[in-house]
Design an enzyme around this catalytic site. Structure first.
Site, short mmCIF file in Angstrom:
data_model
loop_
_atom_site.label_atom_id
_atom_site.label_comp_id
_atom_site.label_asym_id
_atom_site.label_seq_id
_atom_site.Cartn_x
_atom_site.Cartn_y
_atom_site.Cartn_z
N GLU A 273 -3.30 4.36 -10.18
CA GLU A 273 -2.36 5.24 -10.87
C GLU A 273 -1.70 4.49 -12.03
O GLU A 273 -0.64 3.93 -11.87
CB GLU A 273 -1.31 5.75 -9.89
CG GLU A 273 -1.92 6.49 -8.69
CD GLU A 273 -0.89 7.04 -7.73
OE1 GLU A 273 0.25 7.32 -8.15
OE2 GLU A 273 -1.22 7.19 -6.55
N ASP B 241 2.98 17.13 -7.07
CA ASP B 241 3.97 16.36 -7.83
C ASP B 241 3.91 16.65 -9.33
O ASP B 241 4.23 15.79 -10.13
CB ASP B 241 3.80 14.85 -7.58
CG ASP B 241 4.34 14.43 -6.23
OD1 ASP B 241 4.91 15.28 -5.54
OD2 ASP B 241 4.16 13.26 -5.86
N MET C 39 -5.22 14.68 -7.29
CA MET C 39 -3.84 14.73 -6.80
C MET C 39 -3.07 15.89 -7.42
O MET C 39 -2.20 15.73 -8.27
CB MET C 39 -3.15 13.39 -7.06
CG MET C 39 -3.76 12.25 -6.26
SD MET C 39 -2.92 10.66 -6.44
CE MET C 39 -3.50 10.16 -8.06
N THR C 40 -3.42 17.09 -6.95
CA THR C 40 -2.85 18.32 -7.49
C THR C 40 -1.51 18.64 -6.82
O THR C 40 -1.32 19.69 -6.21
CB THR C 40 -3.84 19.47 -7.31
OG1 THR C 40 -4.37 19.45 -5.98
CG2 THR C 40 -5.00 19.34 -8.29
N TRP D 257 0.80 4.14 -5.74
CA TRP D 257 1.81 4.07 -6.80
C TRP D 257 2.36 2.66 -6.98
O TRP D 257 2.46 2.15 -8.10
CB TRP D 257 2.94 5.03 -6.47
CG TRP D 257 4.05 5.09 -7.46
CD1 TRP D 257 5.30 4.57 -7.32
CD2 TRP D 257 4.02 5.69 -8.76
NE1 TRP D 257 6.06 4.82 -8.45
CE2 TRP D 257 5.29 5.52 -9.35
CE3 TRP D 257 3.05 6.37 -9.49
CZ2 TRP D 257 5.61 5.99 -10.62
CZ3 TRP D 257 3.35 6.85 -10.75
CH2 TRP D 257 4.63 6.66 -11.30
N ASP E 16 -5.09 -11.31 23.92
CA ASP E 16 -6.02 -12.43 23.82
C ASP E 16 -6.16 -12.87 22.37
O ASP E 16 -6.08 -12.05 21.43
CB ASP E 16 -7.40 -12.05 24.35
CG ASP E 16 -7.40 -11.84 25.86
OD1 ASP E 16 -6.41 -12.23 26.50
OD2 ASP E 16 -8.39 -11.25 26.35
#
Length: 615
Positions: free
Chosen positions: A389, A458, A455-456, A348, A318
């Site tokens: 970031e 990479d 962001m613990t 990123w 709809d």
């Protein structure tokens, strides 16, 4: 936008000279930008030691035209102490005779209109700072009284020994040509002390209360310099935050519905929906200073039939009916009313838009509110998440909006979204001295946020193609770690030392591994020939694939690693997750979050480990 790796590709760690954040050491220098002495005060230059990796550093000069006439050429000259030297440069021609250095503009960046600025950078060795700056033979201070300028701003204070009624402040020293005499310490707008050193112990505070601190320097002529940045810190005790691991959050990506074939229904069939408290829906775009839709088809138009729908009911065709992930999340929340869904913006790929947003935080916040609270899906979302970031540092692009830009943005979002909506942010885990945590006022912004997702992960990966092999998400340091302070423990400790309450910090986990090929040793620290093959991108693979393709056969720094067929991978397993959950509870952290949910097994064994570990 890359499929499946938009957020997790944190290549900012691979080249310290480019990827490390702007440090706090700023040496303001007025610059003569033309041959005429009348122009001496109409331009300024600022030197920044952008990063320092022990054996070298990255320096940066920024020239700004502060006058009313166009500048056509500039030449900066300065002295370095013996042992400090430029090894390479970009965007300027740099030469030297012994310890005296000269930088001239390139053909393309010598002209500066009023208000414009230009930067050039260089890599160097040694630990010295520039002195005796001149331009076209004139003194760089550009003032009528050379050598009698007020002191520079001290570094933004950090807090340690934070208790119920007291804490200790520390800051980096200001600089002055005649010497710094003392420092005035401010709590809010009130001066509470004058000290000769670079620390101060404050007392008589109230438990569970938030305070702000700043510092100004005085030189021997009693001139007062500019203020440091502001530290916001909350004393312990009082009602406090949740702590104890109450947050169990997972990122759900809009692009996952394509090649990954991962849908909201998978959260139900895997059992994950009953084990999480929050979902971050990633990502909305940031463009033109505004929040914007990331993928209209996946977000609210994709049709789900009865077999693929969360509740077994087909979407409607709809006009005006909501479909796509948004409708599936709406249905999920009806089945699991405890789950909070937060719309995450940036990541990123789209973080480059935050610089323009920071120029007008109020307008940005209004645009985000209008989008998140759009009547078509307002009931789906419980707040907004910002994944920048990185503020005042480099990610896919470099931001120069200043250390307080992030704080100002969070303040505007909280003012607009109010206390009934969640306002959260994903932030860097770079705890190196002068690194990304130091580049932005995360402590000052904390008062406006419900929690931070740190962001613990990479920290290390196959962007360093020849290795050494290292775990991408080390909990603690270990002998042979390629770079000190690239660990979860260091990141959390630094954020807590800045005064951010532990209960507002969530530990990050990756539901994927990072790996190399051409490796000849099982232990960490081996050499490699390049990234290992991955389903969607080289050097990265989901846990659900790695657990059988390359099973873990060792642990280092609280994280598993695997060696198989010349490949070396690191990733978390249910066993290492259990250890990390114990650690975060002992730290009093708010909980854990994962990037991202599609990497788990079909029965959700990693999320089960998080849930069990936080009970």
């Amino acid at each position: 936008m890359s499929t499946g790796t938009t957020k997790r590709r944190h290549r900012r760690f691979k080249v310290p000279g480019i990827a490390t954040a702007l440090a706090a050491l700023l040496l303001p220098l007025a610059i003569v930008a033309g041959a005429s002495p009348a122009q001496a005060a109409e331009a300024t230059a600022t030197y920044t030691k952008a990063s320092d990796w022990g054996t070298g550093f990255e320096g940066k000069w920024t020239v700004k035209n502060t006058g009313t006439a166009t500048i056509t050429n500039w030449t900066i000259e300065w002295d370095f102490p013996s042992g400090t030297a430029v090894t390479s440069a970009w965007d300027a021609d740099v030469t030297h005779v012994d310890n005296h250095w000269t930088a001239k503009n390139k053909s393309y960046n010598g002209t500066l209109s009023p208000g414009a600025s230009v930067s050039f950078g260089f890599n160097g060795t040694g630990s010295g700072s520039p002195s005796n700056c001149t331009v076209n033979g004139a003194a760089c201070d550009g003032g009528s009284q050379p050598g009698d300028a007020p002191p520079s701003a001290p570094g933004t204070p950090t807090a340690s020994n934070v208790g119920d009624t007291g804490l200790t402040l520390n800051w980096t020293a200001a600089t002055d040509d005649k010497g710094v005499q003392n420092y005035d310490v401010y709590r809010g707008s009130s001066k509470v002390a004058t000290v000769t050193g670079t620390s101060y112990a404050d007392s008589g505070l109230t438990a569970g209360t938030t305070y702000s601190y700043s510092v100004k320097a005085r030189d021997t002529a009693n001139q007062v310099g500019p203020s440091s940045g502001t530290l916001t810190v909350t004393t312990s005790g009082g009602t406090g935050g949740p702590g104890g691991g109450e947050v169990k959050l997972g990122y759900f990506t809009n692009w996952g519905v394509y090649q990954r074939n991962y849908h909201v229904k998978n959260l139900v069939t895997s059992g994950t929906a009953g084990k999480i408290t929050h979902i971050n829906y990633a990502f909305g775009n940031v463009t033109g200073g505004r929040c914007a839709i990331g993928d209209a088809y996946a977000d609210y138009d994709k049709f789900y039939g009865a077999d693929a729908s969360v509740d077994g009911t087909s979407d409607s065709w709809d006009a005006g009916a909501l479909r796509g992930n948004f409708n599936q999340l709406r249905k999920l929340k009806k089945m699991y009313p405890n789950i909070k869904v937060i719309w995450s913006f940036g990541g990123w790929t789209w973080s480059g838009g935050f610089g323009q947003a920071a120029a007008n935080p109020t307008a940005f916040a209004q645009s985000c509110y209008d989008l998140v609270e759009d009547p078509r899906w307002a009931d789906v979302f419980d707040g907004i998440d910002i994944d920048w970031e990185y503020p005042n540092a480099c990610g896919l692009t470099c931001d120069t909006s200043g250390p307080d830009a992030f704080r100002n943005l969070m303040q505007a979002l909280r003012a607009k979204f109010g206390s009934n909506n969640l306002v959260t942010a994903a932030i860097t885990a770079d705890a190196t001295d002068g690194g990304k945590i130091d580049a932005a006022n995360y402590a000052g912004a904390a008062q406006y946020l419900d929690f931070y997702n740190v962001m613990t992960y990479d920290f290390f990966g196959a962007w360093d193609a020849q290795g050494p092999t290292a775990p991408h998400s080390p909990l603690t340091s270990y002998n042979g770690i390629p770079r000190e302070k690239f660990t979860s423990a260091d990141a959390i400790a630094k954020l807590k030392a800045k005064g951010i309450p532990a209960a507002k910090l969530n530990l990050g986990l990756g539901f994927y591994g990072r790996g190399w090929t051409g490796v000849t040793q099982a232990a960490p620290g081996g050499t490699a020939t390049g990234p290992a093959p991955g389903t969607y991108e080289q050097g990265i693979e989901d846990y659900k694939v790695l657990k059988t393709r390359c099973p873990a056969n060792g642990t280092v720094a609280g994280t598993a690693y695997a060696y198989c067929g010349g490949q070396w991978w690191s990733y978390d397993t249910p066993q290492t997750i259990a250890g990390k959950m114990t650690w975060l509870k002992n730290q009093g952290l708010g909980g854990a979050f994962v990037w991202e949910l599609s990497g788990d097994t079909s029965n959700g064994e990693l999320m089960t480990a998080i849930d069990n570990g936080l009970k």
